[in-house]
Design a protein around this motif. Structure first.
Motif, PDB file in Angstrom:
ATOM      1  N   THR A 175       0.305 -29.622  -5.973  1.00 30.87           N
ATOM      2  CA  THR A 175       0.465 -28.356  -5.255  1.00 30.87           C
ATOM      3  C   THR A 175       1.702 -28.372  -4.358  1.00 30.87           C
ATOM      4  O   THR A 175       1.870 -27.493  -3.524  1.00 30.87           O
ATOM      5  N   GLN A 176       2.562 -29.383  -4.551  1.00 34.07           N
ATOM      6  CA  GLN A 176       3.780 -29.510  -3.767  1.00 34.07           C
ATOM      7  C   GLN A 176       3.508 -29.461  -2.271  1.00 34.07           C
ATOM      8  O   GLN A 176       4.009 -28.582  -1.558  1.00 34.07           O
ATOM      9  N   PRO A 177       2.729 -30.416  -1.803  1.00 32.35           N
ATOM     10  CA  PRO A 177       2.466 -30.468  -0.361  1.00 32.35           C
ATOM     11  C   PRO A 177       3.737 -30.839   0.388  1.00 32.35           C
ATOM     12  O   PRO A 177       4.685 -31.352  -0.193  1.00 32.35           O
ATOM     13  N   ARG A 178       3.736 -30.569   1.686  1.00 36.44           N
ATOM     14  CA  ARG A 178       4.878 -30.974   2.506  1.00 36.44           C
ATOM     15  C   ARG A 178       4.584 -32.261   3.261  1.00 36.44           C
ATOM     16  O   ARG A 178       5.485 -32.892   3.791  1.00 36.44           O
ATOM     17  N   LEU A 179       3.294 -32.605   3.337  1.00 35.08           N
ATOM     18  CA  LEU A 179       2.919 -33.792   4.110  1.00 35.08           C
ATOM     19  C   LEU A 179       1.850 -34.566   3.341  1.00 35.08           C
ATOM     20  O   LEU A 179       0.872 -33.977   2.889  1.00 35.08           O
ATOM     21  N   VAL A 180       2.063 -35.862   3.210  1.00 33.25           N
ATOM     22  CA  VAL A 180       1.076 -36.688   2.518  1.00 33.25           C
ATOM     23  C   VAL A 180       0.695 -37.869   3.409  1.00 33.25           C
ATOM     24  O   VAL A 180       1.560 -38.535   3.974  1.00 33.25           O
ATOM     25  N   PHE A 181      -0.593 -38.068   3.545  1.00 26.80           N
ATOM     26  CA  PHE A 181      -1.093 -39.243   4.257  1.00 26.80           C
ATOM     27  C   PHE A 181      -1.431 -40.310   3.226  1.00 26.80           C
ATOM     28  O   PHE A 181      -2.020 -40.001   2.193  1.00 26.80           O
ATOM     29  N   MET A 182      -1.070 -41.540   3.506  1.00 26.90           N
ATOM     30  CA  MET A 182      -1.393 -42.616   2.567  1.00 26.90           C
ATOM     31  C   MET A 182      -2.024 -43.778   3.336  1.00 26.90           C
ATOM     32  O   MET A 182      -1.457 -44.251   4.313  1.00 26.90           O
ATOM     33  N   ASP A 183      -3.161 -44.200   2.859  1.00 22.92           N
ATOM     34  CA  ASP A 183      -3.868 -45.297   3.508  1.00 22.92           C
ATOM     35  C   ASP A 183      -3.782 -46.525   2.612  1.00 22.92           C
ATOM     36  O   ASP A 183      -4.493 -46.608   1.624  1.00 22.92           O
TER      37      ASP A 183
END
Lengths: 265, 232, 295
Positions: A175-183
């Motif tokens: 969805t073409q996010p602008r922010l991604v969190f990665m754990d």
């Protein structure tokens, strides 16, 4: 267009203001503040129990902070305090403008449905209603994360760990996010598998101009992916700065210990 | 001539927390300027702080005091106190740095390693690859190696890849840390030629070079850093 | 054991009120699953205890009851539920669709269009359409609350990916009144269009799962689909061999162990009605090629 982009990039996307949270006597995080700009990659490092995962959960609105505030600049340009968002808005944000990559892909994927549907789900959730187009989008995303398109109808159960993690990334980015969190996205993977994942991630993050908050205990991963570093210990941010600056010229005792403990930097 | 780098009273001290917090002064009172189109070579024995100064200009090391002003898109920015994202901007469009060792991502092809700074600055993939290919060619890296990751290369080959990458984007400031250390005579000559060409384009260069011959060929000015060396 | 052992229609009045309250709420919020305190019934779970409780709560002495199971009035489940109400409520029973005021059904909607004077009570085994993909009840309830229905299309996507078309043939999800996605109980998707703009009240009872939901009369009910894979009702492409009907839903009946089979109307009352009116089918069990009635 270019000017507008410049302005866009000049305003922070995510703002953490004085975040604190404790569980009884245990302090999970204390007085954490920072600004994240579009396209910026921030790594949170520190040993287990240093509060980095809690911080990630607070930032992504999955846990409330005891104190402080997280604000996000929505797609309409208005910066809003996340705690004032309704649940529907927050969940919508979570599956459109944000991504969340779990350490364990099984947590971020639907293991019983095909890879294509895993990638397509977010599109269907925002109203895509054309099977052919959904499938085409899913195929193109599988290619981008280097998964053989012939595997599109297989469930992630039949995938290797590295493939699952790449699938999870595709599912998040569709969805073409602008922010991604990665754990800890590379946790639990073989070194060679990690390298491929990191390479894929690195390219996507740049191409899509993604802002990323990545929690990792692996300083090599932080060096490879991130622009900036937040070193946490006992719930507090003890050092912050440019990634290579913090790693090559660590100022704090704990950071020096951390850096000197790496086998191969 | 416009000043591209203006170092004022900069200093650097390491605090070694793991060795019971001893202070390790490296340099202090560092003062010099570099103009556009000028190549300044830092000299002095090992441990005198040459690399540290270079790293402070690149903001890889923090300054313990003083200023390091960099002309970035027409204005001077003190990189010692700049915000991380400002520093990243400066690195992307103003300062190039050729380190002693190539730090490459596993699995990334040589040609992509070289082309990367161009792509980061918005050059199209095709043009970036084309220019990267020419740079590698000039540094005598055979085309059959371009698709391989440089991690498998010899030290000299890696160094040449590093140089190709450093010189490719014509940035206004270039920092060179022993660019010719592990090169043979023919490749040294190529690097000397590259430096001369960049200088003509107006690039301000700060270099560390041990080879006297190379130093003579490229230096407009030599700064002896022993004057800045802080006594322990 | 002198006084009658049961209240009218078996359930005590308090329980009926509780069920009616749930029903009223269900009708007020079409497609929304209302929890209710499902009672033990004198029949096993899975035999329509939800439907029976709904019927018991709404039935009055003047009602005429019809019970069908897979369209038929004379299968075990239908017969025993019909007998149950005849015995505990003393109501009249019928097999004629048009005569009934309450029709309790398992897995079919009668072929004959229902009228405003009728109530259709469905027996539902699993009321949650999202259950297949999301096992957490807390999560599915939240998804309904926020109308997050992307997951429903995931199921249809999987069908097309696996079979080339939407192969879900029963339990086909619908959206009610442009709001709630609802499981129509395991009726064949052939019946889905009948739910749309239906004159009768449709009530759904899930005894094991303790849920009641409803579709008020003349409510929009849309079967979910994709633009490029639109909803298609399915029936065997054959006429009924007893009454010759070309548009009713058919049961496939295996007639021997040599591949012989015949197709007959699933709605036994409809079939008998047609036969009584003089329609006849081939009655010869010729094997038909099975294929989807497309377009």
């Amino acid at each position: 267009m270019a000017n507008q982009n410049l302005r866009e990039n000049d305003e922070p996307l995510l703002i953490a203001d004085d975040l604190s949270k404790s569980f009884g006597k245990i302090i999970a995080c204390q007085d954490v503040s920072f600004k994240l700009y579009p396209g910026e990659i921030l790594a949170i490092v520190g040993e287990s129990g240093s509060g980095k995962s809690t911080l990630l959960q607070i930032l992504s609105g999955q846990q409330s902070s005891g104190q402080g505030r997280v604000s996000y600049r929505m797609r309409d340009g208005v910066t809003r305090d996340l705690s004032t968002l309704g649940e529907a808005e927050r969940r919508f944000l979570f599956r459109t403008d944000w991504g969340y990559v779990h350490q364990d892909p099984a947590q971020g994927l639907r293991m019983a449905v095909s890879a294509g549907a895993n990638v397509g789900e977010r599109l269907m959730a925002v109203g895509w209603n054309h099977y052919g187009r959904i499938r085409a989008a899913a195929s193109s995303w599988l290619e981008r994360v280097e998964i053989d398109v012939a595997r599109i109808d297989d469930t992630p159960r039949t995938y290797s760990g590295g493939m699952r993690q790449r699938l999870q990334i595709a599912r998040n980015l569709v969805t073409q996010p602008r922010l991604v969190f990665m754990d800890e996205p590379t946790g639990g993977l073989d070194v060679s598998v990690q390298a491929r994942l990191l390479d894929v991630l690195r390219n996507l993050v740049r191409e899509l101009h993604l802002a990323v908050v990545i929690v990792t205990h692996d300083l090599a991963v932080a060096r490879l992916l991130s622009d900036r570093l937040l070193v946490m210990k006992g719930g507090q941010v003890i050092e912050t700065g440019l990634t290579d600056q913090v790693l090559d010229d660590p100022a704090e005792h704990y950071t020096q210990l951390l850096v000197s403990s790496i086998l191969s930097p | 001539m416009s000043v591209m780098i203006d170092v004022t009273n900069a200093q650097k001290t390491f605090t070694m927390h793991l060795q019971s917090g001893i202070e390790l002064p490296v340099v202090r009172g560092v003062n010099f300027q570099v103009d556009a189109g000028e190549c300044v070579v830092l000299s002095g024995p090992s441990g005198a702080g040459k690399s540290s100064i270079l790293k402070m200009i690149f903001a890889n090391y923090r300054c313990g005091g003083g200023r390091v002003d960099i002309r970035h898109q027409g204005t001077l920015i003190d990189i010692a106190t700049a915000e991380p994202r400002q520093i990243l901007n400066v690195r992307r469009s103003t300062i190039g740095y050729v380190s002693q060792f190539l730090r490459a991502v596993p699995r990334v092809a040589t040609i992509d390693v070289v082309a990367e700074p161009l792509i980061a600055n918005g050059v199209t993939r095709a043009e970036a690859n084309d220019r990267a290919g020419r740079a590698l060619h000039r540094l005598n890296i055979a085309e059959r190696f371009w698709q391989l990751p440089p991690a498998t290369f010899s030290g000299g080959e890696q160094q040449r890849v590093n140089i190709a990458r450093g010189f490719i984007s014509d940035l206004p400031i270039l920092l060179l840390d022993e660019p010719t250390a592990s090169l043979d005579a023919a490749n040294r000559a190529v690097v000397v030629g590259l430096i001369a060409g960049t200088k003509r384009k107006g690039t301000a260069i700060v270099a560390i070079v041990h080879d006297d011959e190379v130093r003579r060929q490229i230096a407009d000015r030599i700064i002896d850093v022993t004057g800045f060396t802080a006594a322990a | 054991m002198s006084s009658p052992a049961y209240n009218f229609a078996y359930l005590d009045e308090q329980t009926k009120r509780m069920v009616r309250r749930a029903l009223l709420k269900a009708i007020a919020i079409p497609g929304y699953q209302v929890p209710f305190a499902s009672r033990e019934m004198p029949m096993p779970y899975g035999w329509g205890t939800g439907g029976v409780q709904v019927t018991a709560a709404i039935i009055g002495p003047a009602d005429v009851l019809k019970v069908i199971d897979q369209g038929s009035d004379d299968t075990t489940n239908a017969v025993s539920i019909r007998k149950f109400f005849v015995k505990t409520a003393g109501v009249a029973a019928t097999t004629a669709t048009e005569d009934a005021t309450i029709i309790q059904t398992r897995h079919r909607i009668p072929e004959r269009a229902l009228g405003e004077h009728q109530v259709l009570v469905y027996q539902v085994p699993i009321p949650e359409p999202l259950r297949f993909l999301e096992p957490r009840e807390t999560e599915t309830r939240r998804m309904h609350a926020l109308a997050e229905y992307g997951l429903m299309h995931v199921k249809l996507y999987e069908d097309i990916a696996k079979f080339g078309h939407i192969a879900t043939a029963y339990d086909y999800p619908v959206k009610v009144n442009d709001r709630y996605v609802m499981d129509p109980s395991p009726t064949p998707k052939f019946d889905n269009p009948k739910m749309d703009n239906c004159a009768a009240i449709q009530l759904f009872g899930a005894g094991t799962e303790k849920r009641i939901y409803a579709i008020p009369p003349y409510t929009k009910v849309v079967s979910l689909d994709f633009e490029d894979h639109p909803f298609v009702p399915y029936r065997f492409n054959a006429p009924c061999e007893l009454c010759g009907s070309e548009d009713s839903y058919l049961d496939e009946i295996v007639t021997d162990d040599k591949g012989g089979r015949m197709f007959v109307c699933s709605d036994s009352d409809y079939c008998e009605g047609r036969q009584a009116a003089g329609h006849t089918g081939s009655l010869i069990s010729a094997p038909y090629k099975e294929r989807a009635a497309r377009g």
